[in-house]
Write an enzyme that holds these catalytic residues in place. Structure first.
Site, PDB file in Angstrom:
ATOM      1  N   LYS A   9       0.827  -1.200   0.000  1.00  0.00           N
ATOM      2  CA  LYS A   9       0.000   0.000   0.000  1.00  0.00           C
ATOM      3  C   LYS A   9       0.873   1.267   0.000  1.00  0.00           C
ATOM      4  CE  LYS A   9      -3.911  -2.305   2.320  1.00  0.00           C
ATOM      5  NZ  LYS A   9      -4.783  -2.319   3.518  1.00  0.00           N
ATOM      6  N   TYR A  49     -12.395  -2.476  -3.466  1.00  0.00           N
ATOM      7  CA  TYR A  49     -12.941  -2.443  -2.105  1.00  0.00           C
ATOM      8  C   TYR A  49     -14.472  -2.376  -2.093  1.00  0.00           C
ATOM      9  CZ  TYR A  49      -8.366  -2.037   0.221  1.00  0.00           C
ATOM     10  OH  TYR A  49      -7.106  -2.275   0.731  1.00  0.00           O
ATOM     11  N   ASN A 112      -1.835  -0.064   7.343  1.00  0.00           N
ATOM     12  CA  ASN A 112      -1.371  -1.424   7.626  1.00  0.00           C
ATOM     13  C   ASN A 112      -0.571  -2.067   6.503  1.00  0.00           C
ATOM     14  OD1 ASN A 112      -3.463  -1.995   5.919  1.00  0.00           O
ATOM     15  ND2 ASN A 112      -4.638  -3.255   7.348  1.00  0.00           N
ATOM     16  N   HIS A 115      -1.969  -5.518   1.452  1.00  0.00           N
ATOM     17  CA  HIS A 115      -3.244  -6.194   1.192  1.00  0.00           C
ATOM     18  C   HIS A 115      -2.947  -7.594   0.687  1.00  0.00           C
ATOM     19  CE1 HIS A 115      -7.246  -7.066  -0.436  1.00  0.00           C
ATOM     20  NE2 HIS A 115      -6.577  -7.613  -1.442  1.00  0.00           N
ATOM     21  N   GLU A 126     -10.034 -10.348  -7.574  1.00  0.00           N
ATOM     22  CA  GLU A 126      -9.072  -9.244  -7.477  1.00  0.00           C
ATOM     23  C   GLU A 126      -7.952  -9.288  -8.521  1.00  0.00           C
ATOM     24  OE1 GLU A 126      -9.499  -8.465  -2.653  1.00  0.00           O
ATOM     25  OE2 GLU A 126      -7.731  -9.475  -3.427  1.00  0.00           O
TER      26      GLU A 126
HETATM   27  P1  DAT Z   1      -7.774  -6.991   5.378  1.00  0.00           P
HETATM   28  O1  DAT Z   1      -7.005  -5.894   4.701  1.00  0.00           O
HETATM   29  O2  DAT Z   1      -6.989  -7.601   6.509  1.00  0.00           O
HETATM   30  O3  DAT Z   1      -8.303  -8.014   4.414  1.00  0.00           O
HETATM   31  P2  DAT Z   1     -10.504  -5.966   5.498  1.00  0.00           P
HETATM   32  O4  DAT Z   1     -10.693  -6.547   4.138  1.00  0.00           O
HETATM   33  O5  DAT Z   1     -11.496  -6.321   6.552  1.00  0.00           O
HETATM   34  O6  DAT Z   1      -9.047  -6.325   6.086  1.00  0.00           O
HETATM   35  O7  DAT Z   1     -10.474  -4.379   5.395  1.00  0.00           O
HETATM   36  C1  DAT Z   1      -9.797  -3.741   4.330  1.00  0.00           C
HETATM   37  C2  DAT Z   1      -9.000  -2.605   4.884  1.00  0.00           C
HETATM   38  O8  DAT Z   1      -9.882  -1.644   5.460  1.00  0.00           O
HETATM   39  C3  DAT Z   1      -8.045  -2.995   6.025  1.00  0.00           C
HETATM   40  O9  DAT Z   1      -6.796  -3.429   5.546  1.00  0.00           O
HETATM   41  C4  DAT Z   1      -7.955  -1.735   6.798  1.00  0.00           C
HETATM   42  C5  DAT Z   1      -9.315  -1.098   6.648  1.00  0.00           C
HETATM   43  N1  DAT Z   1     -10.191  -1.439   7.783  1.00  0.00           N
HETATM   44  C6  DAT Z   1     -10.812  -2.610   8.013  1.00  0.00           C
HETATM   45  N2  DAT Z   1     -11.536  -2.590   9.134  1.00  0.00           N
HETATM   46  C7  DAT Z   1     -11.364  -1.341   9.646  1.00  0.00           C
HETATM   47  C8  DAT Z   1     -11.832  -0.677  10.802  1.00  0.00           C
HETATM   48  N3  DAT Z   1     -12.634  -1.286  11.683  1.00  0.00           N
HETATM   49  N4  DAT Z   1     -11.430   0.603  10.996  1.00  0.00           N
HETATM   50  C9  DAT Z   1     -10.620   1.240  10.132  1.00  0.00           C
HETATM   51  N5  DAT Z   1     -10.139   0.662   9.007  1.00  0.00           N
HETATM   52  C10 DAT Z   1     -10.494  -0.616   8.778  1.00  0.00           C
HETATM   53 MG    MG Z   2      -9.725  -7.898   2.930  1.00  0.00          MG
END
Ligand code: DAT
Ligand code: MG
Length: 149
Positions: A9, A49, A112, A115, A126
Site C-alpha cells: 500500500k 474495495y 497497515n 493487502h 481481485e
Molecule cells: P484486510 O485488509 O486484513 O483483508 P478488510 O478486508 O477487513 O481487512 O479491510 C480492508 C482494509 O480496510 C483494512 O486493511 C484496513 C481497513 N479497515 C478494516 N476494518 C477497519 C476498521 N474497523 N477501521 C478502520 N479501518 C479498517
Molecule cells: Mg480484505
C-alpha cells in the site's frame, strides 16, 4: 498451485519498505508471478474495495489507497492465500503477531502496509482487476524442488 493478489500500500512505498516486504514473501519460498508499480485510481479502488462500501472506514480507505503509488503482485504457491495472510498478520497492527509484516512495520489499522486476498473467490475477483492474463508468468525456479514437496 494457488495464486493471490498482494498490494504494498502507499505507506509501504512511501516509507521505502518495498524491498523488505517483498523479501518476507520471497524468503518463505513463495513465487512471484507478476509485479508492477501503479497508481490506483478512484474507479479501480472502488471495484477492489466494493465489499466495504458503506462502512465507516470506506471513504478514508479509498483516499488512502489512491493517495500514492502502490506495488501490486501476484504471488503463488501451495496454500499461497493463507500463507500470505498469515505472513501479513491481523488487519489491525495492534493485534498482529510480532514477526508479521503488519506488526513489524505498522501501528495503525488505516496504515497497515499490505493487502492480500482473503480467499479463493476474492483472489479470482481481485487478480484480473490489476493484471491481464499475459502479465502473469508461469515458470519454474531451479529452487522449486527444495521448496515445494
Ligand atoms: P484486510 O485488509 O486484513 O483483508 P478488510 O478486508 O477487513 O481487512 O479491510 C480492508 C482494509 O480496510 C483494512 O486493511 C484496513 C481497513 N479497515 C478494516 N476494518 C477497519 C476498521 N474497523 N477501521 C478502520 N479501518 C479498517
Ligand atoms: Mg480484505
Amino acid at each position: 498451485m494457488e495464486r493471490t493478489l498482494v498490494i504494498i500500500k502507499p505507506d509501504g512505498v512511501q516509507r521505502g519498505l518495498i524491498g523488505q516486504i517483498v523479501t518476507r514473501f520471497e524468503q518463505r519460498g513463495l513465487r512471484l508471478a507478476a509485479m508492477k508499480l501503479i497508481r490506483i485510481d478512484q474507479a479501480l479502488a472502488e471495484r477492489h474495495y466494493a465489499i466495504h462500501k458503506g462502512k465507516p472506514f470506506y471513504e478514508p480507505l479509498i483516499h488512502y489507497i489512491t493517495s500514492s503509488p502502490v506495488v501490486v503482485m501476484v504471488i503463488e504457491g501451495n496454500q499461497a492465500i493463507e500463507i500470505v495472510r498469515r505472513t501479513m498478520g491481523a488487519t489491525n497492527p495492534t493485534e498482529a503477531t510480532p514477526g508479521t509484516i503488519r506488526a513489524d512495520f505498522g501501528l495503525e489499522i488505516g496504515r497497515n502496509l499490505v493487502h492480500g486476498s482473503d480467499g479463493p473467490d476474492t483472489a479470482a475477483y481481485e487478480i484480473p482487476l490489476f493484471f491481464d492474463e499475459d502479465e502473469i508468468l508461469s515458470y519454474q525456479r531451479d529452487t522449486d524442488r527444495w521448496i515445494f514437496e
